[in-house]
Design a protein around this motif. Structure first.
Motif, PDB file in Angstrom:
ATOM      1  N   ALA A   2       0.926  -1.276  -0.077  1.00 51.85           N
ATOM      2  CA  ALA A   2      -0.216  -0.001   0.001  1.00 51.85           C
ATOM      3  C   ALA A   2       0.812   1.239   0.036  1.00 51.85           C
ATOM      4  O   ALA A   2       0.464   2.256  -0.846  1.00 51.85           O
ATOM      5  N   PRO A   3       1.834   1.406   0.810  1.00 56.91           N
ATOM      6  CA  PRO A   3       2.949   2.705   0.613  1.00 56.91           C
ATOM      7  C   PRO A   3       3.166   2.921  -0.682  1.00 56.91           C
ATOM      8  O   PRO A   3       3.653   4.342  -0.832  1.00 56.91           O
ATOM      9  N   ARG A   4       3.409   2.021  -1.354  1.00 56.98           N
ATOM     10  CA  ARG A   4       3.988   2.210  -2.885  1.00 56.98           C
ATOM     11  C   ARG A   4       3.029   2.395  -3.719  1.00 56.98           C
ATOM     12  O   ARG A   4       3.287   2.524  -5.167  1.00 56.98           O
ATOM     13  N   CYS A   5       1.715   1.764  -3.663  1.00 55.15           N
ATOM     14  CA  CYS A   5       0.744   1.679  -4.688  1.00 55.15           C
ATOM     15  C   CYS A   5      -0.100   2.827  -5.020  1.00 55.15           C
ATOM     16  O   CYS A   5      -0.613   3.474  -4.111  1.00 55.15           O
ATOM     17  N   PRO A   6      -0.054   3.271  -6.329  1.00 52.59           N
ATOM     18  CA  PRO A   6      -0.876   4.338  -6.733  1.00 52.59           C
ATOM     19  C   PRO A   6      -2.332   4.101  -6.567  1.00 52.59           C
ATOM     20  O   PRO A   6      -3.282   5.053  -6.710  1.00 52.59           O
ATOM     21  N   LEU A   7      -2.907   2.745  -6.357  1.00 55.87           N
ATOM     22  CA  LEU A   7      -4.397   2.726  -6.200  1.00 55.87           C
ATOM     23  C   LEU A   7      -4.458   2.487  -4.674  1.00 55.87           C
ATOM     24  O   LEU A   7      -5.869   2.157  -4.541  1.00 55.87           O
ATOM     25  N   ALA A   8      -3.859   2.909  -3.986  1.00 53.67           N
ATOM     26  CA  ALA A   8      -4.182   2.156  -2.503  1.00 53.67           C
ATOM     27  C   ALA A   8      -5.258   3.230  -1.853  1.00 53.67           C
ATOM     28  O   ALA A   8      -5.313   4.450  -2.293  1.00 53.67           O
ATOM     29  N   ILE A   9      -6.133   2.752  -1.213  1.00 53.82           N
ATOM     30  CA  ILE A   9      -7.274   3.480  -0.270  1.00 53.82           C
ATOM     31  C   ILE A   9      -7.225   3.026   0.929  1.00 53.82           C
ATOM     32  O   ILE A   9      -6.446   2.249   1.382  1.00 53.82           O
ATOM     33  N   ASP A  10      -8.062   3.829   1.651  1.00 54.78           N
ATOM     34  CA  ASP A  10      -7.754   3.240   3.120  1.00 54.78           C
ATOM     35  C   ASP A  10      -8.035   2.134   3.636  1.00 54.78           C
ATOM     36  O   ASP A  10      -7.428   1.476   4.361  1.00 54.78           O
ATOM     37  N   LYS A  11      -8.915   1.338   2.887  1.00 56.72           N
ATOM     38  CA  LYS A  11      -9.102  -0.159   3.217  1.00 56.72           C
ATOM     39  C   LYS A  11      -7.590  -0.884   2.995  1.00 56.72           C
ATOM     40  O   LYS A  11      -7.392  -2.050   3.812  1.00 56.72           O
ATOM     41  N   CYS A  12      -7.002  -0.525   1.917  1.00 54.41           N
ATOM     42  CA  CYS A  12      -5.825  -1.210   1.659  1.00 54.41           C
ATOM     43  C   CYS A  12      -4.975  -0.993   2.697  1.00 54.41           C
ATOM     44  O   CYS A  12      -4.076  -1.817   3.269  1.00 54.41           O
ATOM     45  N   PRO A  37      -5.197  -7.737   2.418  1.00 54.84           N
ATOM     46  CA  PRO A  37      -6.293  -8.633   1.303  1.00 54.84           C
ATOM     47  C   PRO A  37      -5.677  -9.977   1.330  1.00 54.84           C
ATOM     48  O   PRO A  37      -4.678 -10.492   1.429  1.00 54.84           O
ATOM     49  N   PRO A  38      -6.818 -10.968   1.290  1.00 57.80           N
ATOM     50  CA  PRO A  38      -6.390 -12.188   1.271  1.00 57.80           C
ATOM     51  C   PRO A  38      -6.233 -12.824  -0.311  1.00 57.80           C
ATOM     52  O   PRO A  38      -6.407 -12.007  -1.162  1.00 57.80           O
ATOM     53  N   LEU A  39      -5.362 -14.081  -0.353  1.00 60.76           N
ATOM     54  CA  LEU A  39      -5.122 -14.427  -1.813  1.00 60.76           C
ATOM     55  C   LEU A  39      -6.319 -15.190  -2.322  1.00 60.76           C
ATOM     56  O   LEU A  39      -6.675 -16.466  -1.894  1.00 60.76           O
ATOM     57  N   GLU A  40      -6.907 -14.636  -3.351  1.00 62.59           N
ATOM     58  CA  GLU A  40      -8.240 -15.271  -3.856  1.00 62.59           C
ATOM     59  C   GLU A  40      -8.122 -15.473  -5.231  1.00 62.59           C
ATOM     60  O   GLU A  40      -7.383 -14.762  -6.102  1.00 62.59           O
ATOM     61  N   ASP A  41      -8.935 -16.303  -5.911  1.00 64.12           N
ATOM     62  CA  ASP A  41      -9.162 -16.495  -7.134  1.00 64.12           C
ATOM     63  C   ASP A  41     -10.060 -15.469  -7.823  1.00 64.12           C
ATOM     64  O   ASP A  41     -10.952 -15.275  -7.203  1.00 64.12           O
ATOM     65  N   HIS A  42      -9.534 -14.863  -8.707  1.00 69.72           N
ATOM     66  CA  HIS A  42     -10.148 -13.777  -9.485  1.00 69.72           C
ATOM     67  C   HIS A  42     -10.774 -14.182 -10.855  1.00 69.72           C
ATOM     68  O   HIS A  42     -11.605 -13.764 -11.368  1.00 69.72           O
ATOM     69  N   ARG A  43     -10.049 -15.052 -11.536  1.00 65.58           N
ATOM     70  CA  ARG A  43     -10.185 -15.829 -12.727  1.00 65.58           C
ATOM     71  C   ARG A  43      -9.691 -17.381 -12.391  1.00 65.58           C
ATOM     72  O   ARG A  43      -8.939 -17.571 -11.758  1.00 65.58           O
ATOM     73  N   PRO A  44     -10.324 -18.243 -13.343  1.00 62.63           N
ATOM     74  CA  PRO A  44      -9.771 -19.566 -13.504  1.00 62.63           C
ATOM     75  C   PRO A  44      -8.306 -19.618 -13.320  1.00 62.63           C
ATOM     76  O   PRO A  44      -7.493 -19.374 -14.477  1.00 62.63           O
ATOM     77  N   GLY A  45      -7.551 -20.185 -12.166  1.00 61.98           N
ATOM     78  CA  GLY A  45      -6.140 -20.525 -11.946  1.00 61.98           C
ATOM     79  C   GLY A  45      -5.534 -19.166 -11.920  1.00 61.98           C
ATOM     80  O   GLY A  45      -4.208 -19.178 -12.022  1.00 61.98           O
ATOM     81  N   HIS A  46      -6.048 -17.908 -11.550  1.00 63.88           N
ATOM     82  CA  HIS A  46      -5.327 -16.908 -11.494  1.00 63.88           C
ATOM     83  C   HIS A  46      -5.912 -16.083 -10.022  1.00 63.88           C
ATOM     84  O   HIS A  46      -7.032 -15.843 -10.009  1.00 63.88           O
ATOM     85  N   ARG A  47      -4.635 -16.092  -9.234  1.00 59.76           N
ATOM     86  CA  ARG A  47      -5.201 -15.567  -7.846  1.00 59.76           C
ATOM     87  C   ARG A  47      -4.372 -14.156  -7.577  1.00 59.76           C
ATOM     88  O   ARG A  47      -3.249 -14.210  -8.011  1.00 59.76           O
ATOM     89  N   ASP A  91     -10.793  -5.379  -9.277  1.00 55.48           N
ATOM     90  CA  ASP A  91     -11.728  -5.207 -10.127  1.00 55.48           C
ATOM     91  C   ASP A  91     -11.442  -3.546 -10.607  1.00 55.48           C
ATOM     92  O   ASP A  91     -12.025  -3.375 -11.858  1.00 55.48           O
ATOM     93  N   ASP A  92     -11.143  -2.610  -9.665  1.00 54.50           N
ATOM     94  CA  ASP A  92     -11.041  -1.236 -10.032  1.00 54.50           C
ATOM     95  C   ASP A  92      -9.880  -1.074 -11.150  1.00 54.50           C
ATOM     96  O   ASP A  92      -9.850  -0.167 -12.151  1.00 54.50           O
ATOM     97  N   ALA A  93      -8.775  -1.881 -11.191  1.00 50.87           N
ATOM     98  CA  ALA A  93      -7.491  -1.676 -11.785  1.00 50.87           C
ATOM     99  C   ALA A  93      -7.483  -2.409 -13.231  1.00 50.87           C
ATOM    100  O   ALA A  93      -6.796  -2.454 -13.764  1.00 50.87           O
ATOM    101  N   ALA A  94      -8.515  -3.501 -13.246  1.00 53.32           N
ATOM    102  CA  ALA A  94      -8.163  -4.220 -14.347  1.00 53.32           C
ATOM    103  C   ALA A  94      -8.389  -3.637 -15.609  1.00 53.32           C
ATOM    104  O   ALA A  94      -9.229  -2.772 -15.700  1.00 53.32           O
TER     105      ALA A  94
END
Length: 336
Positions: free
Chosen positions: A301-311, A316-326, A333-336
């Motif tokens: 988060a301290p280096r991320c241009p997309l960081a918000i207060d929640k970050c 954040p957990p490591l989660e599947d966002h696409r088949p085989g892609h975590r 979703d905001d950065a895709a």
């Protein structure tokens, strides 16, 4: 004590199966994790690359896979299985029976990894005698054959030389021959081409691919170089501050990276005009945080241009966002 008998793993079982490994360094103040909850599985004949900047925990992950962690570091949680053998359940003597035989390592700098006062052929022969029970003459002949197998020029003469008498590329070939001498099912390569010039690097990577195809070896490559990843990987794990932040096939990672850190690494690859670039690099501001003083939320988060207060507040957990892609990111979703 000899190594315990090991049953044959099913044909579709991973050659290397790592579950929830956490590596902890003990200090006077208690300690801190340098690797946290790493899980991975590598099939026979597959190459998995672990990529990230220096300080992200890549090399500590590699050393943990062979139980070669430095003093003060230990695997605090998890399991590491080569076939049906849990390396963490073995005594040190039993682990020595496995290392160099069923799992082996190609170190980053062979000049320091190889014994400087032993001829390279003698070092390979010693491994063959230890794990294959070969006599002196048979072990030496097999050592020369191993050097020939990695395309060492004039292998008979090079076997009689000391590491400092070889060029950087030849030393790396000797290191690979030593690692492959007993035909292990798993090879861990820690920055195997970092100290080599571009031409020799290409030769070494081509050699590793060829040997892997012929031997069906599972390979884990540790690197900071995305060019090496593109040349070698089937799948990729991106690490940051000791944790996985993205995992995908090589095609998915390069075509559509999900994590801002991965996109930052991609932006640091120079692109020529033919690729739509101008040759300039895009850097990631800041540095990897100290592992003993990580931010409360997402470590990036301290280096991320997309960081918000929640970050900044929640990891954040490591989660599947696409088949085989975590990915581990609140802003996928905001950065895709």
């Amino acid at each position: 004590m000899s190594a315990p008998a090991v049953s044959q793993a099913p044909a579709d079982a991973p050659a290397l199966d790592v579950r929830g490994v956490t590596v902890r360094i003990t200090t006077d103040d208690g300690g801190f994790n340098v690797v946290e909850d790493i899980s991975l599985a590598v099939a026979p004949g597959e190459t998995l690359c672990i990529v990230g900047e220096s300080g992200c925990g890549k090399s500590m992950t590699a050393l943990s896979l062979l139980r070669l962690l430095p003093d003060g570091a230990r695997v605090a949680e998890g399991a590491i299985r080569v076939g049906d053998t849990d390396l963490l359940a073995l005594s040190e003597r039993q682990a020595e029976d496995i290392r160099g035989d069923r799992i082996a390592m190609i170190f980053q700098e062979p000049l320091t990894a190889l014994n400087p006062v032993m001829k390279v052929g003698a070092q390979i022969a010693e491994t063959l005698a230890r794990h294959r029970g070969l006599g002196r003459k048979a072990a030496w002949a097999a050592a020369v054959a191993a050097l020939k197998g990695v395309q060492m020029p004039d292998a008979e003469r090079r076997a009689q030389q000391y590491p400092h008498e070889l060029s950087g590329g030849m030393r790396q070939r000797a290191m690979i021959a030593l690692a492959l001498a007993c035909d292990p099912s798993v090879i861990v390569a820690d920055e195997p081409t970092t100290a080599l010039d571009v031409t020799v690097q290409a030769q070494i990577l081509g050699l590793l691919r060829d040997l892997q195809r012929r031997h069906g070896t599972a390979v884990v490559v540790i690197t900071h170089d995305l060019a090496v990843v593109a040349e070698t990987a089937d799948r990729v794990i991106v690490m940051y501050a000791g944790r996985r932040v993205e995992e995908a096939t090589i095609t998915d990672l390069f075509d559509s990276p999900l994590h801002p850190y991965t996109r930052g690494l991609m932006g640091a690859i120079p692109k020529g005009r033919a690729e739509g670039g101008d040759g300039r690099l895009t850097d990631i501001p800041g540095t990897v945080p100290a592992l003993w003083n990580l931010p409360r939320g997402c470590a990036f988060a301290p280096r991320c241009p997309l960081a918000i207060d929640k970050c900044r507040a929640e990891r954040p957990p490591l989660e599947d966002h696409r088949p085989g892609h975590r990915a581990a990111c609140w802003r996928v979703d905001d950065a895709a």
